[in-house]
Design an enzyme around this catalytic site. Structure first.
Site, mmCIF file in Angstrom:
data_model
loop_
_atom_site.group_PDB
_atom_site.id
_atom_site.type_symbol
_atom_site.label_atom_id
_atom_site.label_comp_id
_atom_site.label_asym_id
_atom_site.label_seq_id
_atom_site.Cartn_x
_atom_site.Cartn_y
_atom_site.Cartn_z
ATOM 1 N N ARG A 142 0.839 -1.196 0.000
ATOM 2 C CA ARG A 142 0.000 0.000 0.000
ATOM 3 C C ARG A 142 0.877 1.251 0.000
ATOM 4 O O ARG A 142 1.956 1.260 0.630
ATOM 5 C CB ARG A 142 -0.857 -0.032 1.258
ATOM 6 C CG ARG A 142 -1.852 1.077 1.408
ATOM 7 C CD ARG A 142 -2.961 0.992 0.434
ATOM 8 N NE ARG A 142 -4.087 1.832 0.821
ATOM 9 C CZ ARG A 142 -5.017 2.220 -0.047
ATOM 10 N NH1 ARG A 142 -4.970 1.881 -1.327
ATOM 11 N NH2 ARG A 142 -6.038 2.958 0.366
ATOM 12 N N THR A 202 -9.062 0.707 -10.040
ATOM 13 C CA THR A 202 -8.363 -0.403 -9.425
ATOM 14 C C THR A 202 -8.495 -1.567 -10.380
ATOM 15 O O THR A 202 -9.342 -1.554 -11.260
ATOM 16 C CB THR A 202 -9.038 -0.681 -8.077
ATOM 17 O OG1 THR A 202 -8.962 0.504 -7.321
ATOM 18 C CG2 THR A 202 -8.409 -1.816 -7.315
ATOM 19 N N THR A 262 -3.841 -0.637 -7.516
ATOM 20 C CA THR A 262 -4.618 0.533 -7.910
ATOM 21 C C THR A 262 -3.778 1.801 -7.965
ATOM 22 O O THR A 262 -2.705 1.895 -7.344
ATOM 23 C CB THR A 262 -5.780 0.739 -6.897
ATOM 24 O OG1 THR A 262 -6.636 1.777 -7.363
ATOM 25 C CG2 THR A 262 -5.279 1.124 -5.521
ATOM 26 N N ASP A 278 -7.634 8.446 0.002
ATOM 27 C CA ASP A 278 -8.258 7.370 0.785
ATOM 28 C C ASP A 278 -8.144 7.616 2.290
ATOM 29 O O ASP A 278 -8.748 6.900 3.092
ATOM 30 C CB ASP A 278 -7.632 6.014 0.458
ATOM 31 C CG ASP A 278 -8.287 5.348 -0.754
ATOM 32 O OD1 ASP A 278 -9.275 5.908 -1.271
ATOM 33 O OD2 ASP A 278 -7.816 4.289 -1.173
ATOM 34 N N SER A 336 -7.605 0.991 3.002
ATOM 35 C CA SER A 336 -8.033 0.528 1.684
ATOM 36 C C SER A 336 -9.260 -0.362 1.808
ATOM 37 O O SER A 336 -9.540 -0.914 2.876
ATOM 38 C CB SER A 336 -6.897 -0.276 1.052
ATOM 39 O OG SER A 336 -7.310 -0.877 -0.152
ATOM 40 N N SER A 337 -9.955 -0.517 0.699
ATOM 41 C CA SER A 337 -11.046 -1.499 0.624
ATOM 42 C C SER A 337 -10.679 -2.663 -0.280
ATOM 43 O O SER A 337 -11.520 -3.529 -0.557
ATOM 44 C CB SER A 337 -12.321 -0.843 0.070
ATOM 45 O OG SER A 337 -12.734 0.175 0.919
ATOM 46 N N GLY A 374 -13.418 -0.984 -7.515
ATOM 47 C CA GLY A 374 -14.700 -0.367 -7.164
ATOM 48 C C GLY A 374 -14.730 0.391 -5.857
ATOM 49 O O GLY A 374 -15.802 0.594 -5.289
ATOM 50 N N GLY A 375 -13.569 0.824 -5.354
ATOM 51 C CA GLY A 375 -13.558 1.636 -4.125
ATOM 52 C C GLY A 375 -14.243 0.894 -2.990
ATOM 53 O O GLY A 375 -14.048 -0.306 -2.796
#
Ligand code: DON
Length: 556
Positions: free
Chosen positions: A96, A367, A385, A409, A438-439, A459-460
């Site tokens: 990340r 992403t 992403t 984010d 993050s998702s 897709g966030g």
């Protein structure tokens, strides 16, 4: 196929014009690669054919997509790679992005820093992440797995309709102002791109060649790092050479939960994906969904209510584990039971009644995921992403790669949580050196120690729920994997207090019943889940390209 350009916030996506989602499948007892970019899928299969394992293929696909799917494939962003190697424990390589050392908590608070600003970029993690994965698991030499991307960038490649449409969309946007982005990705002569046109990316090829020949560290300490630091300095950006040199990818223990006899592995914080999937499955295990039926109002209602509660908990407490204490409730079955008892089976709970400890203020997504399995059963589930499609739409001059805007984010305004979905709670506020929440939810589902499902999506905040829908479709409803991927998806994220349902036109009665229960329902396209299902009895692998955007399922 005709493509529509769809914009979600700053996510520009070319999605097929037909409303019915399509899936393309391959079947094999050998290696399978499924990703959004057909050219990159071919690169992955070629690596497998040359004796590489799933991680070699994953690293090659990730670099190739930095060339062939610039909306989200990247070297300037970050992500999460789940790896299940036969006979070893499942691991998560976490790469990340990180807040630069000079980042302040109120970076976005007064609205002067926008999502396309240089300041919106976090320190990129992809290159060190891929190197960490390759160093621990790879079989082929590093140069061999990076080189296909070098060739694609240097020699150029032929665009398909999806990429041409996607690029035309982002180039036409008045928000795309970066001159280098326009120079690098614009069609010479200024016309629109068309299927069959060739795209050559010389500077990106040069950077990838440096990475291939000198190793990942050269990206963080060599000429590419100089070029990024120079671009940042000239444009008020925050990333310095020191930030780059200090970046570290992590090998983390994944989140594991069991669901109806299956082991479900997802990424740990700083992703919320693994914990949220764990909590949602733990809640849903209290119900006999199969008996209720996949398209009954009861099942969709229970899923929405589970999502609503879990996203409230996500907002309250999740962030970078190096900076915040992560509560154990997400994996606690007693807590999940209490949550299930708080769900009224016949009525929507208004989101404002949930998590009342979080003060609500009155004021007022690209992403990509890929799944790989090799002939020996090593599985990789990778999501990475740039945050928005094409990140902050800034290309680093001379280095040729697109920068992420992952800093967005973080919770943008400290203390400001509102009904529109903005979150201001402490755990995910900006701090120097911190990872933004993050998702991303690359998942591997195992049965008796062997992978049976590899999935994930862009897709966030919808990502976690897209993955939940695929997992529930496969485990509870025993859908064939192509059907599980194609089936309409549901999303609720606490705020805004709206349930999204892809299949409103296919299931009008279900939507009418949900509305009667008090849900606000909107029809909205959701995700792009490139998935592999493995039949534990026959060992046959079915790769499913989710054609909601584009993709290819390829076999060895
Ligand atoms: O890490 C996250 O959760 C987000 N940056 C993902 C963004 C995303 O999926 C946008 N695209 N569709």
């Amino acid at each position: 196929m005709r493509f529509l350009i769809v914009t979600f916030g700053l996510c520009v996506l070319a999605v097929p014009a037909s409303a019915q989602p399509k899936a393309e499948t391959v079947e094999s007892k050998g290696g399978v690669v499924v990703c959004v970019s057909p050219l990159a899928a071919d690169v992955g299969v070629d690596i497998l054919k040359r004796g590489g394992n799933a991680v070699d293929a994953a690293v090659a696909v990730a670099f190739a997509q930095a060339v062939t799917w610039p909306a989200a494939g990247n070297i300037g962003g970050g992500g999460f790679m789940m790896i299940a190697a036969p006979g070893k424990e499942v691991r998560c390589i976490e790469y990340r992005e990180t807040a630069p050392a000079s980042a302040k908590v109120d970076l976005f608070a007064d609205g002067t820093v926008g999502v396309l600003d240089h300041k919106a970029a976090g320190v990129p993690g992809t290159v060190r992440g891929l190197a960490l994965a390759h160093g621990k698991y790879g079989k082929l030499p590093w140069g061999d797995v990076v080189m296909p991307a070098v060739k694609l960038a240097e020699d150029g490649f032929v665009m398909n309709a999806a990429l041409a449409g996607d690029l035309n969309g982002v180039l036409a946007s008045s928000k795309t102002t970066n001159a280098e982005f326009k120079r690098v990705y614009g069609k010479p002569g200024g016309k629109e791109w068309a299927e069959g046109d060739k795209l050559v990316l010389k500077d990106l090829g040069k950077t990838l060649r440096v990475i291939a020949e000198k190793g990942a560290d050269a990206f963080y300490t060599g000429e590419p790092a100089e070029l990024l630091a120079k671009e940042m300095k000239a444009n008020g950006g925050l990333i310095t050479k020191d930030d780059l040199a200090a970046y570290k990818a992590n090998d983390r223990t994944p989140i594991r939960t069991t669901y109806r006899g299956f082991d479900v592995y997802g990424p740990p914080p700083p992703s919320s994906g693994g914990l949220c999937i764990s909590q949602m499955l733990n809640v849903l295990e209290n119900y006999d969904l199969k008996k209720l039926g996949r398209w009954s109002p009861e099942t969709t209602h229970l899923m929405i209510e589970t999502m609503r509660r879990t996203y409230a908990d996500r907002a309250r407490s999740l962030g970078d584990p190096g900076f915040t204490t992560i509560p154990t409730t997400f994996q606690d079955r007693e807590y999940a039971k209490k949550l299930s008892q708080s769900i009224d089976p016949k009525k929507a709970t208004p989101s404002a009644q949930i998590a009342t400890d979080i003060v609500l203020n009155k004021e007022s997504d690209s992403t990509t995921h890929f799944s790989i399995i090799d002939k020996d059963g090593m599985a990789v589930s990778n999501t990475y992403t740039l945050e928005n499609s094409y990140g902050n739409r800034v290309v680093v001059p001379g280095a040729g790669y697109i920068l992420n805007n992952e800093m967005t984010d973080f919770n943008p305004k400290p203390g400001i949580t509102n009904t529109k979905g903005q979150i201001g709670t402490k755990p995910n506020q900006i701090q120097p050196g911190k990872r933004m929440l993050s998702s991303q939810t690359p998942v591997i589902v195992m049965k008796d120690g062997k992978p049976v499902l590899i999935t994930g999506s862009p897709g966030g905040r919808t990502i976690i729920n897209t993955v939940l829908c695929v997992v529930v479709n496969v485990i509870d409803f025993e859908m064939p994997v192509a059907e599980a991927v194609s089936a309409p998806r549901t999303h609720h994220q606490w705020f805004p207090d709206v349930a999204r349902f892809e299949g409103a036109s296919q299931h009008p009665k279900l939507v009418a019943e949900l509305k009667k229960m008090g849900h606000t329902v909107v029809e909205q396209f959701q995700g792009d889940a490139h998935t592999i299902g493995i039949n534990p009895k026959t060992g046959v692998r079915v790769g499913v390209a989710d054609k909601r955007i584009d993709g290819k399922a390829a076999k060895e």
